[in-house]
Each structure stands twice: as structure tokens, then as C-alpha cells.
Scaffold this active site. Sequence first.
Site, mmCIF file in Angstrom:
data_model
loop_
_atom_site.group_PDB
_atom_site.id
_atom_site.type_symbol
_atom_site.label_atom_id
_atom_site.label_comp_id
_atom_site.label_asym_id
_atom_site.label_seq_id
_atom_site.Cartn_x
_atom_site.Cartn_y
_atom_site.Cartn_z
ATOM 1 N N HIS A 90 -1.981 2.582 32.134
ATOM 2 C CA HIS A 90 -2.983 3.187 33.023
ATOM 3 C C HIS A 90 -3.893 4.119 32.243
ATOM 4 C CE1 HIS A 90 -4.775 4.578 36.728
ATOM 5 N NE2 HIS A 90 -4.574 5.836 36.347
ATOM 6 N N SER A 91 -5.202 3.910 32.381
ATOM 7 C CA SER A 91 -6.221 4.744 31.742
ATOM 8 C C SER A 91 -5.991 4.766 30.228
ATOM 9 C CB SER A 91 -6.200 6.142 32.374
ATOM 10 O OG SER A 91 -7.380 6.840 32.108
ATOM 11 N N MET A 92 -5.753 5.922 29.621
ATOM 12 C CA MET A 92 -5.471 5.950 28.191
ATOM 13 C C MET A 92 -4.323 5.018 27.847
ATOM 14 S SD MET A 92 -4.274 9.082 25.649
ATOM 15 C CE MET A 92 -2.500 8.845 25.831
#
Length: 245
Positions: A90-92
Site C-alpha cells: 500500500h502506497s510506499m
Amino acid sequence: MTTTRWLRRPQPRPAAAVRLFCLPHAGGSAGLYRSWAPLLPADVELLTVRLPGREDRLDEPLPADLPTLVAGLAAAVGPLLDRPWAVFGHSMGAAVGHELVLHLLRQGHRPPVHLFASAREAPQFHRVGTVHLQDDDALCAELARLGGTDAELLAIPEVRALVLPAVRGDYRLIETYPARPEGLLPCSVTALVGTEDEELTVEEAEGWKPWTAAGFDLLGFPGGHFYLSEGPAAVVAAVVERLRN
């Protein structure tokens, strides 16, 4: 619950057909996926990634750069690739997950069955940034804006002292990440987005398509940048469906 320095296995499933490694966002922890274990079927084993600088790794320094982080994580993941495996980031965590897969492939490990890139633009759209250079108030404002951290908690000095070093360190890693991965993935890729996420455009999410030599699809879910916390059951169901195809 089985734990290692890098990985947590909330519900060990020795007979599971596939292992799913889940990576958190910048400043995040394994707690992002706390609700997933009971939602997953018996043939999928969840392993959540614990990065340095948080939880019981609070006293460990963050790596100098993202490739160094990936190398350390790969050493922990490698011995567990004796059966089909997949990565959800998720995300990074999606950028870390992508680099992790490429790193493990270069080492000769079996390829994953799927990569799930959540709330993250494809590498060609990667944006450098300066959030990690800003003061604590600005960093807290950014976290509150994204919606992943309770603003009231961030007003407590003791909480700030615990949370912000890892957040700042992670932002440094991702904001200075060169984003020049090499090679196509041999597995399918699914990009997942929150339909109200102002951090990500459809074009940026669809940009994951040319990074795979296999299939690609894009899924939208109600919510913002942390849509997966708002409706975990629907996200888990979509993940399981793709793991079984």
C-alpha cells in the site's frame, strides 16, 4: 502468532496454498492489515511486513536508502518462497513490494503469482518530494490530510515522539527513491485505488500495466487514500479472487 524481526504471521497456516506478503505505507505498521487474517480463506496465509523504526523494532535505525531496505527484507522473505506467493503493498509499500519482487527474481527465486499495487503511482510517474525535510507540524498536517492517522493522536507529544521518526524516515526513503526498476514482472499485476484518493490519478494507476509481461487490471474502491481501512472485506475478496485465477 508467529513473528520474526521482519515478518508477522497472525494466523499460521502450514497447509496454505499461497503466502501473501503485505507491506504498509510510509510510517505505517503491520497493524494496517490487522483485520485481514480472519477474512482470508484457509488456503491463503498472511504475512505482514514490519519495517525498522516502529513497533518492537523502534530502536533500529532506518536503512540509508530503499534498495538497502529491500535487500534486508528479501533476506527474510527468501526462505519462505517454497510455495506460491504474492505481494500486496500500500502506497510506499507498493514501491517497496515491486522492488522486492525484482530483487528476489534476480536472486533466482520462483516468481510470485501476483503483485498488488495499492494507492501508488507506477514508477514512471514517481514524484520526488520534500515532506521529510519539513518540521513536525507540517509532517503531522500531511498525515492528517491523507487520513491515515488520527489528528487528535498527533497532538499528543508522546505519540509524536514515537511516530514521527519512522514517518520522516520512510518519507525520506520514498522521496529520494530513484524509481528506475529494471525488468518486466512475469506475474499479473493489479492496481487498486480509492475512488476519492486525490493523491493518485487513473492514468498513474494504469501506468503499472507496461511493467508486467502477464495480465493487468485496475480496481476502484469507495474511499480515499486509505480506502482499504474503510472496507477491508471487499478488498480482501478481490485479492483472493485474483490469487485463485
